[in-house]
Design a protein around this motif. Structure first.
Motif, PDB file in Angstrom:
ATOM      1  N   THR A   1       0.835  -1.203   0.000  1.00  0.00           N
ATOM      2  CA  THR A   1       0.000   0.000   0.000  1.00  0.00           C
ATOM      3  C   THR A   1       0.869   1.253   0.000  1.00  0.00           C
ATOM      4  OG1 THR A   1      -1.788  -1.162   1.145  1.00  0.00           O
ATOM      5  CG2 THR A   1      -1.794   1.262   1.265  1.00  0.00           C
ATOM      6  N   ILE A   2       1.880   1.288   0.858  1.00  0.00           N
ATOM      7  CA  ILE A   2       2.781   2.437   0.925  1.00  0.00           C
ATOM      8  C   ILE A   2       3.535   2.596  -0.396  1.00  0.00           C
ATOM      9  CG2 ILE A   2       4.886   3.318   2.027  1.00  0.00           C
ATOM     10  CD1 ILE A   2       2.311   3.749   3.677  1.00  0.00           C
ATOM     11  N   ALA A   3       4.037   1.497  -0.946  1.00  0.00           N
ATOM     12  CA  ALA A   3       4.781   1.562  -2.209  1.00  0.00           C
ATOM     13  C   ALA A   3       3.887   2.069  -3.337  1.00  0.00           C
ATOM     14  CB  ALA A   3       5.359   0.197  -2.558  1.00  0.00           C
ATOM     15  N   PHE A   4       2.641   1.615  -3.373  1.00  0.00           N
ATOM     16  CA  PHE A   4       1.735   2.070  -4.423  1.00  0.00           C
ATOM     17  C   PHE A   4       1.464   3.563  -4.290  1.00  0.00           C
ATOM     18  CE2 PHE A   4      -2.265   3.108  -6.335  1.00  0.00           C
ATOM     19  CZ  PHE A   4      -2.146   2.526  -7.583  1.00  0.00           C
ATOM     20  N   LEU A   5       1.121   4.003  -3.090  1.00  0.00           N
ATOM     21  CA  LEU A   5       0.852   5.428  -2.896  1.00  0.00           C
ATOM     22  C   LEU A   5       2.068   6.272  -3.257  1.00  0.00           C
ATOM     23  CD1 LEU A   5      -1.179   5.382   0.441  1.00  0.00           C
ATOM     24  CD2 LEU A   5      -2.049   5.813  -1.867  1.00  0.00           C
ATOM     25  N   ALA A   6       3.255   5.782  -2.899  1.00  0.00           N
ATOM     26  CA  ALA A   6       4.490   6.521  -3.198  1.00  0.00           C
ATOM     27  C   ALA A   6       4.741   6.630  -4.695  1.00  0.00           C
ATOM     28  CB  ALA A   6       5.681   5.864  -2.506  1.00  0.00           C
ATOM     29  N   SER A   7       4.162   5.719  -5.475  1.00  0.00           N
ATOM     30  CA  SER A   7       4.366   5.742  -6.926  1.00  0.00           C
ATOM     31  C   SER A   7       3.446   6.734  -7.634  1.00  0.00           C
ATOM     32  CB  SER A   7       4.154   4.340  -7.512  1.00  0.00           C
ATOM     33  OG  SER A   7       2.776   4.006  -7.548  1.00  0.00           O
ATOM     34  N   LEU A   8       2.446   7.242  -6.935  1.00  0.00           N
ATOM     35  CA  LEU A   8       1.496   8.164  -7.555  1.00  0.00           C
ATOM     36  C   LEU A   8       2.113   9.541  -7.791  1.00  0.00           C
ATOM     37  CD1 LEU A   8      -1.769   7.427  -5.540  1.00  0.00           C
ATOM     38  CD2 LEU A   8      -1.170   6.612  -7.830  1.00  0.00           C
TER      39      LEU A   8
END
Length: 110
Positions: free
Chosen positions: A12-19
């Motif tokens: 979840t953190i990695a995905f949000l950081a990719s936005l």
């Protein structure tokens, strides 16, 4: 928190950081997402399973909120992303939102 739950939190953190407008960050050795517009960082709250809550940290390290529901944070950022991409790439905000929401589900298993 079990390894599986840490994986949910990490994904979840990695995905949000990719936005758009976000960056991968670390707070006290834990993976975090940094909102580049506000300077606020979010880290998984280890007191809750399945990455259900995030801790919201202000620039400078003060805790703004100890437990913010992850779903609320994700939804806010997916909407903001969809709006930005509709402007940058064209198409409707709704189409961009549906695309990023599906991408989130695939990437995080959520």
């Amino acid at each position: 928190m079990s390894s599986e739950n840490q994986n949910v939190a990490s994904r979840t953190i990695a995905f949000l950081a990719s936005l758009h407008g976000h960056h991968e960050h670390h707070v006290d050795g834990r993976a975090a997402v940094l909102d580049l517009l506000t300077g606020i960082a979010y880290v998984p709250n280890l007191d809750y399973e399945d990455a259900v809550m995030l801790t919201m940290i202000a620039p400078g390290g003060a805790v703004i909120a100890d437990a913010v529901h992850t779903h609320k944070v994700v939804e806010a950022y997916l909407v903001r992303y969809a709006q930005a991409m509709a402007i940058a790439d064209g198409g409707s905000v709704q189409a961009q939102y549906e695309h990023i929401q599906q991408h989130f589900a695939v990437k995080t298993g959520s």
